[in-house]
Design a protein around this motif. Sequence first.
Motif, PDB file in Angstrom:
ATOM      1  N   THR A   1       0.815  -1.217   0.000  1.00 11.70           N
ATOM      2  CA  THR A   1       0.000   0.000   0.000  1.00 11.70           C
ATOM      3  C   THR A   1       0.848   1.266   0.000  1.00 11.70           C
ATOM      4  O   THR A   1       0.327   2.357  -0.276  1.00 11.70           O
ATOM      5  CB  THR A   1      -0.925   0.021   1.232  1.00 11.70           C
ATOM      6  OG1 THR A   1      -0.135   0.003   2.428  1.00 11.70           O
ATOM      7  CG2 THR A   1      -1.858  -1.185   1.219  1.00 11.70           C
ATOM      8  N   ARG A   2       2.138   1.138   0.274  1.00 13.89           N
ATOM      9  CA  ARG A   2       3.018   2.300   0.334  1.00 13.89           C
ATOM     10  C   ARG A   2       3.773   2.539  -0.973  1.00 13.89           C
ATOM     11  O   ARG A   2       4.551   3.488  -1.063  1.00 13.89           O
ATOM     12  CB  ARG A   2       4.024   2.127   1.488  1.00 13.89           C
ATOM     13  CG  ARG A   2       3.414   2.369   2.853  1.00 13.89           C
ATOM     14  CD  ARG A   2       4.289   1.826   3.970  1.00 13.89           C
ATOM     15  NE  ARG A   2       3.886   2.330   5.279  1.00 13.89           N
ATOM     16  CZ  ARG A   2       2.808   1.910   5.936  1.00 13.89           C
ATOM     17  NH1 ARG A   2       2.049   0.956   5.417  1.00 13.89           N
ATOM     18  NH2 ARG A   2       2.499   2.428   7.121  1.00 13.89           N
ATOM     19  N   ILE A   3       3.572   1.694  -1.957  1.00 15.98           N
ATOM     20  CA  ILE A   3       4.318   1.790  -3.209  1.00 15.98           C
ATOM     21  C   ILE A   3       3.408   2.313  -4.323  1.00 15.98           C
ATOM     22  O   ILE A   3       2.362   1.733  -4.610  1.00 15.98           O
ATOM     23  CB  ILE A   3       4.907   0.419  -3.592  1.00 15.98           C
ATOM     24  CG1 ILE A   3       5.944   0.017  -2.532  1.00 15.98           C
ATOM     25  CG2 ILE A   3       5.536   0.460  -4.981  1.00 15.98           C
ATOM     26  CD1 ILE A   3       6.438  -1.390  -2.673  1.00 15.98           C
ATOM     27  N   LYS A   4       3.818   3.398  -4.933  1.00 22.53           N
ATOM     28  CA  LYS A   4       3.046   4.008  -6.011  1.00 22.53           C
ATOM     29  C   LYS A   4       3.012   3.086  -7.228  1.00 22.53           C
ATOM     30  O   LYS A   4       4.035   2.555  -7.642  1.00 22.53           O
ATOM     31  CB  LYS A   4       3.670   5.359  -6.392  1.00 22.53           C
ATOM     32  CG  LYS A   4       2.934   6.090  -7.491  1.00 22.53           C
ATOM     33  CD  LYS A   4       3.636   7.402  -7.826  1.00 22.53           C
ATOM     34  CE  LYS A   4       2.933   8.138  -8.955  1.00 22.53           C
ATOM     35  NZ  LYS A   4       3.651   9.390  -9.311  1.00 22.53           N
ATOM     36  N   ASN A   5       1.829   2.894  -7.777  1.00 19.49           N
ATOM     37  CA  ASN A   5       1.632   2.057  -8.966  1.00 19.49           C
ATOM     38  C   ASN A   5       2.098   0.618  -8.735  1.00 19.49           C
ATOM     39  O   ASN A   5       2.636  -0.025  -9.640  1.00 19.49           O
ATOM     40  CB  ASN A   5       2.359   2.645 -10.180  1.00 19.49           C
ATOM     41  CG  ASN A   5       1.863   4.029 -10.547  1.00 19.49           C
ATOM     42  OD1 ASN A   5       0.660   4.293 -10.485  1.00 19.49           O
ATOM     43  ND2 ASN A   5       2.764   4.914 -10.919  1.00 19.49           N
ATOM     44  N   PHE A   6       1.894   0.109  -7.530  1.00 17.91           N
ATOM     45  CA  PHE A   6       2.349  -1.246  -7.214  1.00 17.91           C
ATOM     46  C   PHE A   6       1.719  -2.276  -8.139  1.00 17.91           C
ATOM     47  O   PHE A   6       0.531  -2.199  -8.467  1.00 17.91           O
ATOM     48  CB  PHE A   6       2.014  -1.601  -5.767  1.00 17.91           C
ATOM     49  CG  PHE A   6       2.361  -3.027  -5.424  1.00 17.91           C
ATOM     50  CD1 PHE A   6       3.663  -3.376  -5.098  1.00 17.91           C
ATOM     51  CD2 PHE A   6       1.398  -4.026  -5.478  1.00 17.91           C
ATOM     52  CE1 PHE A   6       3.993  -4.692  -4.809  1.00 17.91           C
ATOM     53  CE2 PHE A   6       1.718  -5.345  -5.178  1.00 17.91           C
ATOM     54  CZ  PHE A   6       3.021  -5.674  -4.850  1.00 17.91           C
ATOM     55  N   GLN A   7       2.523  -3.234  -8.566  1.00 14.25           N
ATOM     56  CA  GLN A   7       2.063  -4.402  -9.318  1.00 14.25           C
ATOM     57  C   GLN A   7       2.733  -5.638  -8.730  1.00 14.25           C
ATOM     58  O   GLN A   7       3.866  -5.564  -8.248  1.00 14.25           O
ATOM     59  CB  GLN A   7       2.421  -4.279 -10.795  1.00 14.25           C
ATOM     60  CG  GLN A   7       1.702  -3.146 -11.514  1.00 14.25           C
ATOM     61  CD  GLN A   7       2.063  -3.106 -12.987  1.00 14.25           C
ATOM     62  OE1 GLN A   7       2.525  -4.085 -13.552  1.00 14.25           O
ATOM     63  NE2 GLN A   7       1.851  -1.955 -13.602  1.00 14.25           N
ATOM     64  N   PRO A   8       2.053  -6.774  -8.745  1.00 14.44           N
ATOM     65  CA  PRO A   8       2.663  -7.989  -8.202  1.00 14.44           C
ATOM     66  C   PRO A   8       3.914  -8.372  -8.979  1.00 14.44           C
ATOM     67  O   PRO A   8       4.122  -7.963 -10.121  1.00 14.44           O
ATOM     68  CB  PRO A   8       1.559  -9.049  -8.372  1.00 14.44           C
ATOM     69  CG  PRO A   8       0.292  -8.274  -8.505  1.00 14.44           C
ATOM     70  CD  PRO A   8       0.669  -6.989  -9.196  1.00 14.44           C
ATOM     71  N   ALA A   9       4.763  -9.157  -8.339  1.00 16.96           N
ATOM     72  CA  ALA A   9       5.962  -9.648  -9.012  1.00 16.96           C
ATOM     73  C   ALA A   9       5.579 -10.422 -10.264  1.00 16.96           C
ATOM     74  O   ALA A   9       4.594 -11.179 -10.275  1.00 16.96           O
ATOM     75  CB  ALA A   9       6.757 -10.543  -8.069  1.00 16.96           C
ATOM     76  N   ALA A  10       6.353 -10.234 -11.317  1.00 17.65           N
ATOM     77  CA  ALA A  10       6.070 -10.913 -12.578  1.00 17.65           C
ATOM     78  C   ALA A  10       6.435 -12.386 -12.513  1.00 17.65           C
ATOM     79  O   ALA A  10       5.826 -13.211 -13.213  1.00 17.65           O
ATOM     80  CB  ALA A  10       6.826 -10.242 -13.716  1.00 17.65           C
ATOM     81  N   GLN A  11       7.425 -12.742 -11.680  1.00 18.66           N
ATOM     82  CA  GLN A  11       7.863 -14.128 -11.595  1.00 18.66           C
ATOM     83  C   GLN A  11       8.709 -14.325 -10.349  1.00 18.66           C
ATOM     84  O   GLN A  11       9.223 -13.370  -9.773  1.00 18.66           O
ATOM     85  CB  GLN A  11       8.679 -14.532 -12.822  1.00 18.66           C
ATOM     86  CG  GLN A  11      10.025 -13.844 -12.927  1.00 18.66           C
ATOM     87  CD  GLN A  11      10.868 -14.364 -14.075  1.00 18.66           C
ATOM     88  OE1 GLN A  11      11.695 -13.641 -14.596  1.00 18.66           O
ATOM     89  NE2 GLN A  11      10.701 -15.606 -14.488  1.00 18.66           N
TER      90      GLN A  11
END
Length: 246
Positions: free
Chosen positions: A152-162
């Motif tokens: 929640t603290r990371i801008k534009n967070f996306q899950p790890a790709a791998q």
Amino acid sequence: MTAYLRSISRRADIKVLIGCETSGQMRRAFLDQGFDAWSCDLLPADDATNRHIQGDIRDVIGMEWDLLCVMHPPCTRLCNSGLRWLIDPPKNPPRDATPAEIAAWPDLDKQQRLAIMWNHLDQGAALFSDCWNAPIPHRAIENPVMHPHAKTRIKNFQPAAQTVQPWHFGNPAFKATSFYLNDLPPLVATNRLTPPKPGTPDHKRWSAVHRCPPGADRWKIRSATYPGIAAAAAQQWGDHIERQAA
């Protein structure tokens, strides 16, 4: 031969920044592939190279790089294994504590120690966020699986790709490594080994990074990049960027 020389020339014009690395493992892998690669860390390079920038990576990410690989950002506060310290702070000051925090730690109560741990979480998330949103077209950041407070603290967070293992790339070791990727393909295994069975001597040897005893260099041993992963990243991501630049 002409095509090969054109390829070498293109690669020499592609600028690669390896962030949060002192070992030079990833930097050397990209240099071996012909790229203009540099590393950056608050600490000096282990190999005394002149291709290392000692300082805060955020001071150099705006220098028109083509690829950013952040290999070992401070992740202790972001990963799931560190979540417990946000609930019950450690008895001893953490390794990333400031001298002032270390001196004060014995006299602090639980809530004061927790406040420091949450502040370190904010700092770690801010660094990850700045790298993840850097003005660089191709980006890869290594980090373990994060807990919800970090996400929640990371801008534009996306899950790890791998998530990969060193043994996917020919290195006999266990160490789950997650990559957060922007405009880069997931790495494809290059030399997948067969893991030994639990309880065997080989399994213990493969688990050396997790069995590393406490010590001043424990953090460096546990964060080391395996050469197989570095070689695969330099070749596969390098090829991808070269195709994009052609």
